[in-house]
Scaffold this active site. Structure first.
Site, PDB file in Angstrom:
ATOM      1  N   ASP A  96       0.707  -0.761  -0.344  1.00 42.81           N
ATOM      2  CA  ASP A  96      -0.031   0.090   0.526  1.00 42.81           C
ATOM      3  C   ASP A  96       0.619   1.591  -0.194  1.00 42.81           C
ATOM      4  O   ASP A  96       2.050   1.198   0.534  1.00 42.81           O
ATOM      5  CB  ASP A  96      -0.528   0.166   1.675  1.00 42.81           C
ATOM      6  N   CYS A 118      -7.296   8.751 -20.036  1.00 43.50           N
ATOM      7  CA  CYS A 118      -6.518   7.922 -21.426  1.00 43.50           C
ATOM      8  C   CYS A 118      -6.990   7.931 -22.322  1.00 43.50           C
ATOM      9  O   CYS A 118      -6.713   7.898 -22.923  1.00 43.50           O
ATOM     10  CB  CYS A 118      -5.451   6.773 -20.481  1.00 43.50           C
ATOM     11  N   HIS A 126      -5.908   7.944 -13.138  1.00 41.22           N
ATOM     12  CA  HIS A 126      -4.549   7.219 -14.291  1.00 41.22           C
ATOM     13  C   HIS A 126      -3.275   6.694 -13.261  1.00 41.22           C
ATOM     14  O   HIS A 126      -3.174   5.391 -13.397  1.00 41.22           O
ATOM     15  CB  HIS A 126      -4.481   8.192 -14.877  1.00 41.22           C
TER      16      HIS A 126
END
Length: 372
Positions: free
Chosen positions: A269, A312, A338
């Site tokens: 993480d 994208c 993204h």
């Protein structure tokens, strides 16, 4: 015991499945950092859509707001934030020991809320109680952050972490028994291996944690790129093979993910992908770029043609540049989608490469291009 199936392994590296109460986690896996029960700038639906399998929240922050009893009343973390999948909680030790006014004793830590100045205390027992109220599938034991990177400070922090782990395990087992009587879902405890950059301390901590027999292991503390491989080899050669391992707070640089997976870690993480995204620093296969730079003002190509995230597929670098320059909220949302998708996808592909016996090829191809 938390069920963990290893599907393929080579040396320390492995791919498998953690069977958590709220669903399976295919490993290796990048876990989204939902620190305050939310991933900054993203909804839980967006997290699901970009491919995230699990989230991790921070106990310290949830104690301060909205309060762990309120989350329990809501039905637990997964119900509270509409993340109907596997969940982790960090103990919040890192944040507590980073506070300027924290007072530490063998019993625990006393500190003030940075929100309203309330005087608070965290002990191994109260950490377990709060994490059970949050209701995550997997908890991290309350660990002690070293005040410096000096060996004596690392050793002191490690020894206190070990003392607290015994108390965490005792309290966790008591709460688990009470939950079982009430037919509530199981929750699981990870011990946290400490020792900083000193491999003999890491080995000692790994042996201690292994002997306590938790459900899995977090690997925490201070990381430096040059020493991480050796540290992970030391630790993961000692920890039992049949239990999952989580590398705490790692994943700002893609190379961290490859090193972590290669040397035996199953989940990771890090807040860095979305934090960098909010500042316009975006991952591409050819390295990180700052989308706010003037050269992107009239660049009408997608951020990354090989990426299938919402950002994208639908928007150009010029549009993202415009959003950041005009301080639109959408800039942070699209950039975060993204970056989070990019990191999640890397780890998914690492998993695929382990299963198909071409990890080395994928690692070399990716890193050669990214760091060229």
């Amino acid at each position: 015991m938390l069920k963990f199936d290893i599907l393929k392994s080579k040396d320390l590296m492995r791919a498998g499945v953690i069977h958590a109460p709220h669903g399976d986690i295919k490993t290796p896996c990048f876990v989204g950092a939902a620190t305050r029960a939310a991933v900054k700038a993203l909804t839980m639906k967006e997290m699901r859509d970009l491919g995230s399998q699990a989230i991790l929240s921070n106990t310290y922050h949830l104690i301060l707001a909205p309060g762990t009893k309120l989350i329990e009343k809501a039905g637990g973390l997964a119900e509270f934030n509409s993340w109907h999948g596997p969940t982790f909680t960090d103990s919040g030790g890192f944040q507590i020991f980073s506070l300027p006014d924290v007072k530490i004793s063998k019993d625990g830590a006393k500190f003030k809320s940075h929100i309203n100045g309330d005087k608070l205390e965290m002990t191994p027992e109260s950490s377990m109680q709060c994490q059970w109220e949050i209701g995550a599938d997997i908890h991290m034991a309350f660990d002690h952050l070293a005040k410096s990177e000096k060996r004596e400070d690392m050793e002191e922090a490690m020894n206190r972490t070990h003392d607290w782990l015994i108390r965490c395990k005792k309290e966790h087992d008591k709460l688990a028994l009470e939950a079982k009587k009430r037919c509530q879902p199981e929750q699981y405890l990870y011990a946290v291996v400490q020792g900083g950059t000193f491999n003999d301390l890491r080995a000692k901590s790994a042996e201690f944690c292994k002997n306590i027999d938790p459900d899995g292991f977090g690997i925490g503390g201070v990381f430096v790129a040059d020493g991480m491989e050796e540290m992970l080899k030391t630790v993961n050669s000692i920890l039992p093979e049949n239990k999952p391992r989580h590398l705490l707070g790692m994943g700002q640089e893609p190379i961290d993910l490859f090193v972590g997976a290669e040397y035996g870690c199953d989940t990771f993480d890090c807040v860095a992908p979305t934090r960098m995204a909010r500042n316009g620093s975006l991952y591409t296969l050819d390295g990180r770029i700052n989308i706010k730079n003037a050269k992107f003002k009239d660049d009408f190509s997608p951020l990354m043609s090989e990426c299938d995230c919402e950002c994208c597929k639908n928007y150009t670098k010029a549009y993202l540049h415009h959003l950041f320059k005009t301080d639109e909220i959408a800039a942070k949302v699209l950039a975060s989608i993204h970056n989070e998708h990019f990191v999640v996808t890397i780890v998914d592909k690492i998993r695929e490469s382990i299963l198909s016996d071409n990890f080395e090829e994928y690692k070399h191809e990716f890193l050669a291009r990214y760091y060229s």
